[in-house]
Design a protein around this motif. Structure first.
Motif, short mmCIF file in Angstrom:
data_model
loop_
_atom_site.label_atom_id
_atom_site.label_comp_id
_atom_site.label_asym_id
_atom_site.label_seq_id
_atom_site.Cartn_x
_atom_site.Cartn_y
_atom_site.Cartn_z
N LYS A 622 28.68 -16.40 -10.58
CA LYS A 622 27.23 -16.15 -10.35
C LYS A 622 26.26 -17.54 -10.86
CE LYS A 622 23.42 -12.61 -11.07
NZ LYS A 622 23.34 -11.45 -11.94
N GLY A 623 25.39 -17.82 -10.02
CA GLY A 623 24.43 -18.96 -10.03
C GLY A 623 24.97 -20.25 -9.60
N LYS A 690 17.79 -17.51 4.12
CA LYS A 690 18.00 -16.42 2.85
C LYS A 690 18.99 -16.42 2.11
CE LYS A 690 16.68 -12.40 1.43
NZ LYS A 690 15.20 -12.00 0.96
N VAL A 691 20.18 -16.90 2.52
CA VAL A 691 21.40 -17.10 1.62
C VAL A 691 20.93 -18.24 0.46
CG1 VAL A 691 23.86 -17.49 1.12
CG2 VAL A 691 23.01 -16.10 3.10
N ILE A 692 20.53 -19.22 1.25
CA ILE A 692 20.05 -20.38 0.16
C ILE A 692 19.00 -19.98 -0.56
CG2 ILE A 692 18.83 -22.62 0.57
CD1 ILE A 692 20.17 -23.11 3.15
N ASP A 693 17.94 -19.23 -0.21
CA ASP A 693 16.74 -18.85 -1.13
C ASP A 693 17.67 -17.97 -2.34
OD1 ASP A 693 15.12 -20.25 0.40
OD2 ASP A 693 14.52 -18.40 1.66
N LEU A 694 18.50 -17.14 -1.97
CA LEU A 694 19.33 -16.27 -3.04
C LEU A 694 20.01 -16.97 -3.95
CD1 LEU A 694 20.09 -13.26 -0.67
CD2 LEU A 694 18.23 -13.24 -2.71
N GLY A 695 20.15 -18.21 -3.77
CA GLY A 695 20.89 -19.15 -4.61
C GLY A 695 22.44 -19.03 -4.60
#
Length: 883
Positions: A622-623, A690-695
């Motif tokens: 995660k992250g 969206k996937v980029i923005d979610l990290g």
């Protein structure tokens, strides 16, 4: 990490069947490489019989025996094929109680009697080039072990009760040709009809006491057989009857026509009406004289309603086409139903009415996925036609009793009472809109469809987007069977048919419904007692497959799968409680790194709510931001729980890329007419952002792949954005203008239909709006490309012409873009040859790894492969070891 070298050991589960009493289940593991292994397992004791390389597995109706065909090993088959020798299978019979087996050589097909006592096995013809079609038939009495051999059998069938076997003899020089009936209880054989002619189209009626077939031969200098119709009734009773219809003796028969063996006769109306097919008799064509050369030309004419290419592809079907007719046994009346204008007439089970489809006025129209026609009620007694509706493109079928015909027109669902002629607007009567407005093609929107007809003959159950509606066919009553629960919970309910022979739905019984969560992707089954709210039986955060029920027992087999779990089979009962796993197709998966999937909610620029399924890499942290591969077609989120089976083909496998540290995104795409490329850019980039923005994703290391329709879209996206660092586009449409006039070679159709109203959704012609076509064509935007890309195309592509890929490559090369064309000679729309599949999988992975993970580019990427070295150059050492 999973690689292409590991694909061979992954297996699919096939040949699944339940015995009638639910005690036994057959299944086979079919690996990507190597031999199939089949089994029959006792579901109560767990005992298992290994069958070997078996196919066509049949379990006897009494569940005591199984029979199947055994094939040579893959290695042996290759040797035989290389030596130009036939690959011959044998049959094997196994006693399920003892496990004892017996083999029978050179068997082509087999069948058990309905009572399970007898097994019939037809052997291959001794001479495959002989004119006669008969071969030896082995009949085994499974109670006594006695075996009988019957020679020159071309067709055979047990009746419904299993006490009689009928067969046709077709021998050399037609000696002994005829229809024979074997009484299996009395062990008595007798000929029902014998002659020096050929017999075809044998069929029992449902009750098993009547047989219909054709008898005939070709007259001298004529092309087709002159067949007689034979019907044998009340078989096995004291007073049997024989009916023979000879067209030449009937003045009412269609002039110049013959009854054709290309359409097997069939019983209707309690066996008093026989459906047949007729065709025009033709003279044998004159043979070419020695040394004679004739012109070879295809005349394409502007008045052709079917293009020459379509006629060529459908030539074999046209040669075998017959016109539907009926023969009434009471009185021997012949009635022709179909003709050149109305080529299709469907007959109801009761034998009173037919529904005819006359498309003459609409032939040549630009369509896709369906075409318009005028529909008629056809009187089977007289052939008289009465118009139901003109220009109808969305027929929805007839009721099992043949009284009602349902269709969609003008966005309204209509019923037609074929007895009275009365028409009812069910949409207006119910106040419910049954049209699928989510379908974004520029054609007449379809309805969600018919779930089934009610057993009382008075109603129909229609699908809505989420719920099921019960409507009286005369418009008098309407009820929401699922009570609006589907709409409320955004769960799609559909009727689940457990009996494959069921033709209607009894609303007095408990109904089984499949359920699918539109946004959750959960699936499973509900029970429904009409008048009550549907009750959940089994709902899983998985893809729960269609249930298979044992004929005479409360036992169900079904698959369940996720991205991580292969679609293995589970057994339970109709309560769906405590499913027990039976198969284990891929136990070796535990040895590989494997990812998992999550759902992503997003909106495109128009604010339309959409979803994507995102595979997270194995050992996801995660992250941490990962490289990502985007793969898409149209709507893809419904594949959220689809197992990612590694296999040899021409697409990226999500399991492989997730295993090696990639995210894999599969987004939904929705369309507006005339803007297929723009909509693809909108939806795909919105999901990616969206996937980029979610990290999750590293914005600098995102690749894109699409094939066929996805190939068009990925090729267009390439010209509109630099969001992706590398693109692979497979079998792409790249120039909508030239593609519009090309052929879908697999069918012969001109691509105009798919472009205007089909998958491309342009909604207009290039002659009416050339600027629009240019704006949506990858080729006409090629100068905007800034991303390196690969084009995959087979030279014999029958769906998207190879020149589409070539045009794009040439334009990109000429404008200085980084482009590689992987052209596979002799391959079609999808790569079919295993070495080519492996080659492409390796090259695609190397390409993405270089741009997404910074690996060194191999020589073929840096410098290409000279033609004279193509047979020795390899993409990697891995390819050498695999091959």
């Amino acid at each position: 990490v999973l690689t292409v070298e590991d694909y061979g050991q992954f297996r699919r589960t096939t040949s699944v069947a339940l015995s009638d009493d639910g005690s036994w289940m057959s299944y086979a593991y079919n690996p990507n490489e190597g031999d199939t292994q089949a089994y029959i397992q006792n579901l109560d004791s767990g005992d298992k019989h290994e069958l070997g390389i078996a196919s066509n597995i049949q379990i006897s109706p009494d569940s005591k025996w199984a029979a199947y065909l055994l094939s040579p090993s893959e290695e042996e088959t290759k040797k035989l094929q290389k030596a130009n020798k036939p690959v011959i299978r044998k049959a094997e019979l196994i006693d399920l109680g003892s496990g004892d087996k017996q083999s029978f050589a050179k068997v082509s097909n087999m069948a058990f009697s309905e009572n399970g006592r007898f097994l019939a096995m037809r052997k291959n013809r001794a001479d495959s080039k002989a004119e006669h079609t008969g071969g030896d038939l082995i009949l085994r009495d499974l109670e006594t072990g006695e075996t009988r051999n019957i020679g020159n059998v071309s067709a055979y069938a047990f009746n419904e009760s299993g006490d009689h076997l009928a067969y046709i003899v077709d021998a050399d020089d037609m000696q002994g040709n005829g229809l024979y009936l074997l009484d299996l209880q009395a062990n008595h054989l007798r000929p029902l009809d014998c002659s020096g002619a050929r017999y075809t189209g044998m069929r029992w009626n449902e009750t098993g006491d009547a047989i219909v077939l054709l008898r005939g031969d070709k007259p001298e200098k004529q092309k087709h057989r002159d067949n007689h119709l034979l019907v044998f009734s009340d078989l096995g009773r004291a007073r049997e009857s024989k009916f023979v219809y000879e067209p030449s003796k009937d003045e009412g028969f269609a002039e110049g026509m013959v009854i054709s063996e290309n359409a097997a006769p069939a019983f209707h109306a309690e066996d008093r009406v026989i459906a047949i097919g007729i065709r025009l008799q033709e003279a044998e064509p004159e043979k070419k004289k020695d040394g004679e050369e004739r012109p070879n030309v295809d005349v394409w004419h502007h008045q052709d309603t079917r293009e020459q290419s379509v006629q060529q592809r459908r030539a074999n079907g046209d040669r075998r086409f017959t016109y539907r007719s009926v023969l009434h046994l009471d009185g021997g009346q012949f009635v022709r139903l179909a003709n050149e204008d109305m080529r299709q007439v469907n007959i109801d089970e009761q034998g009173r009415w037919g529904v005819g489809r006359n498309d003459k006025a609409y032939r040549g129209e630009i369509t896709w996925g369906g075409s318009r026609a005028d529909y008629y009620r056809v009187d089977l007694k007289t052939g008289e036609r009465q118009l139901i509706s003109k220009a109808l493109g969305r027929a929805m079928g007839s009721s099992p009793d043949g009284r009602w015909f349902l269709f969609l027109k003008g966005g309204q669902v209509w019923s037609r009472d074929l007895d009275s002629g009365e028409m009812t607007n069910l949409t207006k009567a119910s106040g419910v809109d049954f049209v699928n407005h989510d379908d974004d093609h520029p054609y007449e929107k379809p309805a969600y469809g018919v779930a089934g007809w009610t057993a009382d003959g008075e109603g129909v159950i229609l699908n809505h987007k989420f719920d099921l509606w019960h409507l009286a066919l005369n418009g008098s009553k309407t009820s929401n069977l699922t009570g609006g629960l589907g709409e409320k919970e955004q769960t799609r309910f559909r009727y689940a048919r457990l009996d494959p022979e069921e033709d209607s739905i009894d609303l007095k019984k408990d109904l089984l419904l499949s359920a699918y969560g539109e946004w959750t992707k959960k699936s499973g089954y509900y029970g429904l007692e009409v008048g009550e709210e549907p009750r959940p039986l089994l709902i899983e955060d998985k893809n729960v497959g269609r249930p298979m029920k044992a004929k005479d027992a409360d036992r169900i087999a079904m698959t369940m799968q996720t991205f991580v779990e292969a679609p293995d089979y589970y057994v339970t009962d109709t309560s769906f409680s405590k499913p027990v796993k039976i198969t284990a197709s891929n136990p070796q998966q535990k040895d590989f790194a494997w990812g998992r999937r999550i759902l992503i909610d997003y909106k495109n620029e128009r604010g339309v709510p959409l979803q994507a399924t995102l595979a997270l890499p194995a050992n996801y942290e995660k992250g941490k931001q990962y490289p990502m591969l985007v793969y898409f077609y149209e709507k893809m989120s419904q594949r959220h729980h689809q197992y990612s089976m590694p296999s040899f083909d021409d697409r990226p496998h999500m399991s492989t890329y997730a295993s090696d540290g990639y995210l894999v995104l599969m987004p939904d795409v929705v369309y507006l007419p005339g803007r297929p490329g723009d909509c693809a850019v909108d939806c795909v980039t919105s999901a990616t952002q969206k996937v980029i923005d979610l990290g999750y994703a590293d914005a600098e290391r995102i690749a894109l792949q699409g094939h066929s329709w996805g190939g068009y879209q990925s090729s267009f996206i390439l010209t509109q954005t630099d969001m992706f660092c590398a693109v692979v586009t497979g079998a792409p449409v790249t120039n909508l203008v030239s593609f519009y006039g090309e052929l879908y070679k697999s069918s012969g159709n001109v691509q105009q239909g798919i472009v205007e109203v089909g998958q491309v959704r342009m909604g207009t012609t290039p002659f009416e709006n050339m600027e629009l076509y240019h704006s949506q064509s990858p080729l006409h935007n090629v100068e905007n490309i800034t991303t390196p890309f690969i084009i995959l195309h087979g030279t014999e592509d029958g769906s998207v012409d190879w020149h589409q890929g070539l045009e794009y490559y040439n334009a990109a090369k000429r404008t200085g873009k980084e482009v590689i064309l992987l052209s596979y000679p002799g391959e079609g729309h999808h790569l079919a040859k295993k070495p080519n599949q492996i080659d492409f999988q390796i090259r695609m992975k190397q390409f993405f790894d270089h741009y997404c993970k910074g690996t060194q580019a191999p020589e073929w990427m840096r410098q290409g492969v000279p033609f004279l070295r193509k047979d020795v150059a390899e993409p990697t050492e891995m390819a050498k070891s695999v091959r």
